[in-house]
Design an enzyme around this catalytic site. Structure first.
Site, short mmCIF file in Angstrom:
data_model
loop_
_atom_site.label_atom_id
_atom_site.label_comp_id
_atom_site.label_asym_id
_atom_site.label_seq_id
_atom_site.Cartn_x
_atom_site.Cartn_y
_atom_site.Cartn_z
N ARG A 261 0.84 -1.20 0.00
CA ARG A 261 0.00 0.00 0.00
C ARG A 261 0.87 1.25 0.00
NH1 ARG A 261 -4.95 -1.83 4.13
NH2 ARG A 261 -5.32 -3.83 3.08
N ARG A 276 1.84 1.59 10.38
CA ARG A 276 1.36 1.93 9.04
C ARG A 276 2.56 1.85 8.08
NH1 ARG A 276 -3.24 4.74 7.62
NH2 ARG A 276 -3.50 5.48 9.77
N GLU A 348 -7.56 0.12 14.54
CA GLU A 348 -8.07 -0.99 13.73
C GLU A 348 -7.03 -2.12 13.59
OE1 GLU A 348 -8.90 -2.04 9.07
OE2 GLU A 348 -9.09 0.06 9.68
N SER A 351 -10.97 -6.04 9.93
CA SER A 351 -12.12 -5.41 9.31
C SER A 351 -12.85 -6.47 8.49
CB SER A 351 -11.65 -4.27 8.39
OG SER A 351 -12.75 -3.66 7.75
N ARG A 388 0.43 -4.84 12.61
CA ARG A 388 -0.43 -4.21 13.62
C ARG A 388 -0.72 -5.17 14.77
NH1 ARG A 388 -4.75 0.05 11.05
NH2 ARG A 388 -3.23 1.22 9.81
#
Length: 425
Positions: A261, A276, A348, A351, A388
């Site tokens: 990403r 991140r 988060e 999801s 994460r």
């Protein structure tokens, strides 16, 4: 994409969905107009072709002035048919382009608003009071360096910012997480899958990642291939252009893949450590079900995510994501957010999204139920996004001396190790 018939029958619902997403409502009327032109030009083309065929039968039988008149009309019809065909193709192209820009219909129970307008559905686990325990918690990067588990400096040297190495027990911890996650998914009936990290444009577009998320996607121009940001993409495209017998459903896959990403819209956010990053590994759940079963399957995916986070002994909450924060393919999305002690907030970790028939229409995946063939529903759910999850484990299970307690579910995959010890020991 949504069903055009649904758009024609209830355009106000589609307008309301676009408004809830914070997207362009005028797109709905532009699409309705293009669809009407597509249909009317198609009717005109069919009428002209029918007349052309009828004329073709009359000409051989005609003579003299009548034949000359029919030949003249045939020439005009030829031009009219060509023009109608071009008009129909142009209207069809415009309709498809506009349809691909339209997001999925938002579920009526989704809270309306932006990123901060979510609704908290559940809270699980107890948040540790480190002050009462007599020490100030270290963040995951400091702990990772003490353990010899995370090296961001050399990651930046080799690849640039937001890259990292997992070393020693950090690498072992990732492998333990992946193996434990796959074991849980397999026990739940998922088929384990190792998926491609590079996909063709139609696979990326079909899952809805070349719309609002396009800025975060890596593209290899020379090969016209995309690096996936999640194995949801190859898992969704796995049955592209196929018809699946209804009695085979549900089909459930657990994909493991690297994910890439750009994080183009996150400048200045979470720059410290590995929360991140541009590249990470993830275990993703993906389901193909009957459309009428998608909401129940969505709850099942959420339960599997809750089971996973509970097994890791992490405090977390479940939120119903607000309409303006949904991806274009999701009708509804639940996030599980783990407590991160040094940030003092929930973040988060997993999801799960119900994409209803949106992706299957774009990818031409259908189910056969008797004589009926129709689109099916697809859903996805993160089981373990590795970096994460490591952040949450290190920070929540740290001890005063810088060691980290290993959750019981991971111990069999770490040789029975109960504690990760600092390197200096």
């Amino acid at each position: 994409m949504i069903d055009l018939r649904q758009l024609r029958e209830d355009p106000d619902r589609v307008r309301a969905s676009q408004r809830a997403r914070g997207e362009d409502v005028a797109l709905v009327d532009a699409l309705l107009s293009a669809d009407e032109r597509r249909r009317s030009s198609g009717v005109r083309f069919d009428e002209l072709r029918a007349e052309q065929k009828q004329l073709g039968k009359q000409i051989p039988k005609a003579t003299g002035d009548e034949k000359a008149e029919l030949l003249k009309r045939a020439e005009q019809l030829k031009a009219d048919v060509k023009a109608a065909d071009a008009e129909r193709d142009a209207a069809d192209t415009e309709t498809q382009e506009l349809l691909l820009r339209l997001g999925n219909l938002v579920h009526p129970d989704v809270p309306v608003g932006g990123e901060e307008d979510f609704v908290t559905l559940e809270t699980h686990g107890a948040i540790r009071d480190f002050g009462a325990e007599g020490f100030t918690p270290k963040d995951h990067l400091e702990l990772g360096q003490l353990l010899g588990a995370i090296d961001v400096e050399r990651g930046a040297k080799v690849s640039g910012s937001r890259f990292y190495f997992l070393t020693g027990v950090g690498a072992l911890l990732e492998l333990a997480l992946v193996n434990a996650a796959i074991a849980q998914a397999t026990a739940a009936g998922f088929t384990p899958m190792l998926t491609p990290a590079l996909v063709r444009p139609q696979s990326m577009a079909g899952t809805g990642f070349l719309g609002q998320a396009a800025q975060d996607v890596y593209h290899l121009d020379k090969d016209d291939l995309y690096l996936v940001g999640t194995s949801e993409v190859p898992l969704a495209a796995y049955h592209m252009d196929e018809i699946i017998d209804a009695d085979r459903l549900p089909l459930r896959y657990a994909g493991f893949s690297p994910c890439f990403r750009r994080e183009a819209g996150s400048h200045g956010k979470d720059t410290r450590g590995i929360f991140r990053v541009h590249q990470f590994d993830k275990v993703e759940m993906f389901s193909y079900v009957r459309p009428e079963d998608s909401q129940a399957e969505h709850q099942r995916l959420l339960e599997w995510e809750k089971q996973w986070l509970t097994s890791l002994e992490l405090p977390f909450r479940v939120i119903d994501v607000a309409s303006g924060d949904l991806g274009s393919s999701a009708a509804r999305k639940f996030d599980c957010e783990a407590w991160i002690p040094t940030q003092g907030k929930y973040r988060e970790l997993t999801s799960t999204s119900d994409c209803t028939e949106f992706q299957s229409r774009r990818l031409s995946i259908r189910l056969r139920d008797g004589k009926q063939v129709k689109p099916l529903a697809t859903l996805n759910g993160t089981l373990c996004a590795v970096p994460r999850t490591i952040v949450a484990i290190l920070e929540n299970h740290q001890q005063a001396d810088g060691s980290v307690r290993v959750p019981e579910v991971l111990r069999p995959y770490l040789g029975g190790r109960e504690v990760l010890e600092p390197m200096s020991r």
